[in-house]
Design a protein around this motif. Structure first.
Motif, PDB file in Angstrom:
ATOM      1  N   UNK A  83       0.815  -1.223   0.000  1.00  0.00           N
ATOM      2  CA  UNK A  83       0.000   0.000   0.000  1.00  0.00           C
ATOM      3  C   UNK A  83       0.845   1.268   0.000  1.00  0.00           C
ATOM      4  N   UNK A  84       2.173   1.148   0.064  1.00  0.00           N
ATOM      5  CA  UNK A  84       3.052   2.324   0.066  1.00  0.00           C
ATOM      6  C   UNK A  84       2.949   3.021  -1.286  1.00  0.00           C
ATOM      7  N   UNK A  85       3.014   4.363  -1.273  1.00  0.00           N
ATOM      8  CA  UNK A  85       2.921   5.079  -2.551  1.00  0.00           C
ATOM      9  C   UNK A  85       4.136   4.784  -3.432  1.00  0.00           C
ATOM     10  N   UNK A  86       3.897   4.830  -4.721  1.00  0.00           N
ATOM     11  CA  UNK A  86       4.982   4.572  -5.666  1.00  0.00           C
ATOM     12  C   UNK A  86       5.888   5.797  -5.740  1.00  0.00           C
ATOM     13  N   UNK A  87       7.012   5.622  -6.401  1.00  0.00           N
ATOM     14  CA  UNK A  87       7.955   6.740  -6.549  1.00  0.00           C
ATOM     15  C   UNK A  87       7.300   7.892  -7.299  1.00  0.00           C
ATOM     16  N   UNK A  88       6.514   7.583  -8.315  1.00  0.00           N
ATOM     17  CA  UNK A  88       5.814   8.617  -9.084  1.00  0.00           C
ATOM     18  C   UNK A  88       4.836   9.381  -8.187  1.00  0.00           C
ATOM     19  N   UNK A  89       4.111   8.676  -7.347  1.00  0.00           N
ATOM     20  CA  UNK A  89       3.164   9.329  -6.433  1.00  0.00           C
ATOM     21  C   UNK A  89       3.894  10.195  -5.406  1.00  0.00           C
ATOM     22  N   UNK A  90       5.031   9.701  -4.940  1.00  0.00           N
ATOM     23  CA  UNK A  90       5.810  10.480  -3.980  1.00  0.00           C
ATOM     24  C   UNK A  90       6.349  11.764  -4.606  1.00  0.00           C
ATOM     25  N   UNK A  91       6.857  11.668  -5.831  1.00  0.00           N
ATOM     26  CA  UNK A  91       7.353  12.858  -6.529  1.00  0.00           C
ATOM     27  C   UNK A  91       6.206  13.824  -6.787  1.00  0.00           C
ATOM     28  N   UNK A  92       5.045  13.268  -7.165  1.00  0.00           N
ATOM     29  CA  UNK A  92       3.883  14.116  -7.408  1.00  0.00           C
ATOM     30  C   UNK A  92       3.456  14.835  -6.123  1.00  0.00           C
ATOM     31  N   UNK A  93       3.467  14.113  -4.996  1.00  0.00           N
ATOM     32  CA  UNK A  93       3.109  14.727  -3.717  1.00  0.00           C
ATOM     33  C   UNK A  93       4.131  15.790  -3.321  1.00  0.00           C
ATOM     34  N   UNK A  94       5.408  15.511  -3.577  1.00  0.00           N
ATOM     35  CA  UNK A  94       6.451  16.491  -3.281  1.00  0.00           C
ATOM     36  C   UNK A  94       6.266  17.755  -4.121  1.00  0.00           C
ATOM     37  N   UNK A  95       5.974  17.573  -5.412  1.00  0.00           N
ATOM     38  CA  UNK A  95       5.738  18.718  -6.298  1.00  0.00           C
ATOM     39  C   UNK A  95       4.540  19.529  -5.810  1.00  0.00           C
ATOM     40  N   UNK A  96       3.470  18.834  -5.432  1.00  0.00           N
ATOM     41  CA  UNK A  96       2.275  19.519  -4.950  1.00  0.00           C
ATOM     42  C   UNK A  96       2.571  20.301  -3.672  1.00  0.00           C
ATOM     43  N   UNK A  97       3.331  19.709  -2.757  1.00  0.00           N
ATOM     44  CA  UNK A  97       3.690  20.398  -1.516  1.00  0.00           C
ATOM     45  C   UNK A  97       4.566  21.616  -1.781  1.00  0.00           C
ATOM     46  N   UNK A  98       5.524  21.455  -2.701  1.00  0.00           N
ATOM     47  CA  UNK A  98       6.392  22.587  -3.044  1.00  0.00           C
ATOM     48  C   UNK A  98       5.581  23.705  -3.679  1.00  0.00           C
ATOM     49  N   UNK A  99       4.633  23.341  -4.538  1.00  0.00           N
ATOM     50  CA  UNK A  99       3.782  24.340  -5.191  1.00  0.00           C
ATOM     51  C   UNK A  99       2.940  25.088  -4.156  1.00  0.00           C
ATOM     52  N   UNK A 100       2.394  24.357  -3.182  1.00  0.00           N
ATOM     53  CA  UNK A 100       1.613  24.992  -2.122  1.00  0.00           C
ATOM     54  C   UNK A 100       2.477  25.936  -1.295  1.00  0.00           C
TER      55      UNK A 100
END
Length: 131
Positions: free
Chosen positions: A16-33
């Motif tokens: 159930x751990x997020x994939x590398x793509x999901x983690x990068x996407x979450x990081x990008x979203x957090x940086x954007x916020x």
């Protein structure tokens, strides 16, 4: 050396751990916020600074107008004092010429101080004098 306990991961948890793509996407979203929050902060700060500068400018203009009024009162007072000794026509000439000489003197002092303002690295000036 002491025996360190080995962590055992639950296989279901790993699946159930997020994939590398999901983690990068979450990081990008957090940086954007974070960037959006920082921009909002600086916009608010700029708005506040503009209000403070407008108020300070208004008070500065009022102070200059009162100062100029005081200078006019001083000139009129000097004119009345000198007029009592030499008459109104001569007193007007004396006060006018005196203040013109003072204005010229201060203009020359201002010009001399402005000559000290140079940036050799920007204009190619060869003078090494500090400002």
């Amino acid at each position: 050396m002491e025996n360190q306990p080995v962590e055992v991961h639950d296989p279901i948890e790993i699946e159930n751990a997020p994939s590398a793509r999901e983690q990068v996407s979450a990081l990008y979203k957090s940086a954007r916020e974070l960037v959006d929050i920082e921009l909002d902060f600086y916009r608010a700060r700029l708005g506040y600074s503009q209000k403070v500068l407008k108020r300070a400018g208004l008070f500065g203009v009022l102070a200059l107008s009162f100062l100029s009024t005081a200078v006019v009162a001083l000139v009129l007072g000097i004119l009345m004092i000198v007029a009592s000794y030499y008459g109104p026509e001569i007193a007007t000439l004396i006060v006018t010429i005196t203040f013109l000489i003072l204005a010229a003197l201060f203009a020359l002092l201002a010009k001399a101080n402005l000559r000290k303002l140079s940036f050799p690295e920007l204009s190619g000036d060869s003078t090494d004098e500090p400002g």
